[in-house]
Scaffold this active site. Structure first.
Site, PDB file in Angstrom:
ATOM      1  N   SER A  70       0.821  -1.218   0.000  1.00 19.78           N
ATOM      2  CA  SER A  70       0.000   0.000   0.000  1.00 19.78           C
ATOM      3  C   SER A  70       0.851   1.263   0.000  1.00 19.78           C
ATOM      4  O   SER A  70       2.000   1.248   0.443  1.00 19.78           O
ATOM      5  CB  SER A  70      -0.893   0.033   1.233  1.00 19.78           C
ATOM      6  OG  SER A  70      -1.679  -1.119   1.300  1.00 19.78           O
TER       7      SER A  70
HETATM    8  N1  SAH Z   1       0.470  -5.285   4.108  1.00 19.18           N
HETATM    9  C1  SAH Z   1       1.296  -5.804   3.059  1.00 19.18           C
HETATM   10  C2  SAH Z   1       0.621  -5.823   1.721  1.00 19.18           C
HETATM   11  C3  SAH Z   1      -0.504  -6.777   1.685  1.00 19.18           C
HETATM   12  S1  SAH Z   1      -1.130  -7.149   0.083  1.00 19.18           S
HETATM   13  C4  SAH Z   1       2.612  -5.044   2.994  1.00 19.18           C
HETATM   14  O1  SAH Z   1       2.848  -4.150   3.823  1.00 19.18           O
HETATM   15  O2  SAH Z   1       3.423  -5.345   2.122  1.00 19.18           O
HETATM   16  C5  SAH Z   1      -2.374  -8.272   0.608  1.00 19.18           C
HETATM   17  C6  SAH Z   1      -1.862  -9.610   1.061  1.00 19.18           C
HETATM   18  O3  SAH Z   1      -2.960 -10.348   1.538  1.00 19.18           O
HETATM   19  C7  SAH Z   1      -1.234 -10.422  -0.060  1.00 19.18           C
HETATM   20  O4  SAH Z   1       0.080 -10.740   0.261  1.00 19.18           O
HETATM   21  C8  SAH Z   1      -2.125 -11.652  -0.135  1.00 19.18           C
HETATM   22  O5  SAH Z   1      -1.411 -12.838  -0.423  1.00 19.18           O
HETATM   23  C9  SAH Z   1      -2.708 -11.693   1.248  1.00 19.18           C
HETATM   24  N2  SAH Z   1      -3.949 -12.476   1.378  1.00 19.18           N
HETATM   25  C10 SAH Z   1      -5.041 -12.464   0.588  1.00 19.18           C
HETATM   26  N3  SAH Z   1      -5.958 -13.342   1.027  1.00 19.18           N
HETATM   27  C11 SAH Z   1      -5.421 -13.942   2.127  1.00 19.18           C
HETATM   28  C12 SAH Z   1      -5.858 -14.948   3.023  1.00 19.18           C
HETATM   29  N4  SAH Z   1      -7.039 -15.549   2.911  1.00 19.18           N
HETATM   30  N5  SAH Z   1      -5.045 -15.312   4.026  1.00 19.18           N
HETATM   31  C13 SAH Z   1      -3.830 -14.737   4.185  1.00 19.18           C
HETATM   32  N6  SAH Z   1      -3.357 -13.791   3.368  1.00 19.18           N
HETATM   33  C14 SAH Z   1      -4.142 -13.380   2.349  1.00 19.18           C
END
Ligand code: SAH
Length: 223
Positions: A70
């Site tokens: 983000s």
């Molecule tokens: N906060 C992170 C960015 C997150 S992007 C940072 O600072 O870099 C969103 C993330 O959520 C992705 O890595 C994706 O794989 C994860 N995600 C999506 N669905 C998920 C689930 N059911 N369980 C765990 N992770 C999930």
């Protein structure tokens, strides 16, 4: 990041971080603890090499496994809305690069973080080691189920979007606890929601409009 004449990488990083903090201040993120935690996380260490020069730009960037990190102001808003105390145990769904995790680790007692991609979790763990962050516990799995064995949590943060808050996560927030998550359609604009758990259920407040990658059920098969 661009390195000016005679400027070391560390000086350039400090300058980028200072500019980023200024942007956070402009949107009202001024809490000392939050600002220091963000200052202490070198965002350039978390983004892929090809995006390194844009690491501190005010936008989301692509990361491995088709996901995104983000924009700084969104990370700041979520961190500040979560209102993490130094004795808090935090559950994070969506480790991604581990950038948000590293910030939370400086604010909380313990952070539990889950991602469905093994690749992302492994890379994030290696960054936590580099930064000597020892109060983070990771899990590769389906974050929609939470991590009941380690709960309940004082704070829960979801960094992927869902139409609704997964039922299992509600149950893992302690009374008086807070949950922050982007709620809305997968391929559209979501509302960044902050919920507080009270005696009679949850009270929610919308903090603004955001666009996050979707929460996908189940552990990723490969990667
Ligand atoms: N906060 C992170 C960015 C997150 S992007 C940072 O600072 O870099 C969103 C993330 O959520 C992705 O890595 C994706 O794989 C994860 N995600 C999506 N669905 C998920 C689930 N059911 N369980 C765990 N992770 C999930």
């Amino acid at each position: 990041m661009t390195v000016g004449a005679g400027q070391t990488a560390e000086e350039a990083r400090r300058e980028h971080i200072a500019e980023m903090i200024l942007r956070l201040r402009q949107v009202g993120i001024t809490d000392r603890r939050v600002v220091s935690a963000i200052e202490a996380a070198p965002r350039d260490l978390f983004v892929p090499n090809e995006s390194r020069r844009d690491a501190y730009a005010e936008r989301a960037l692509p990361i491995d496994c088709g996901q995104t990190i983000s924009a700084p102001v969104i990370v700041g808003m979520m961190t500040s809305a979560l209102d993490v105390g130094e004795r808090d145990r935090v559950l994070e769904i969506g480790t991604g690069t581990g950038y948000q995790t590293a910030i939370l680790a400086r604010l909380a007692k313990q952070v539990f973080t889950i991602d469905r991609f093994r690749t992302l979790v492994a890379a994030a763990e290696s960054r936590f080691r580099t930064l000597r962050l020892t109060n983070i516990t990771t899990l590769v799995g389906d974050g929609m189920k939470g991590w009941p064995e380690k709960g309940p949590y004082d704070r829960v943060i979801v960094t992927a979007a869902g139409e609704t808050v997964p039922e299992a996560l509600w149950k893992q927030v302690r009374l008086g606890g807070v949950l922050v998550m982007p709620v809305g359609p997968a391929d559209g604009v979501q509302k960044l929601m902050r919920y507080e758990r009270g005696e009679d259920g949850y009270t929610g407040k919308a903090l603004g409009e955001v666009r996050f990658v979707p929460l996908i059920p189940g552990k990723a098969e490969r990667l």
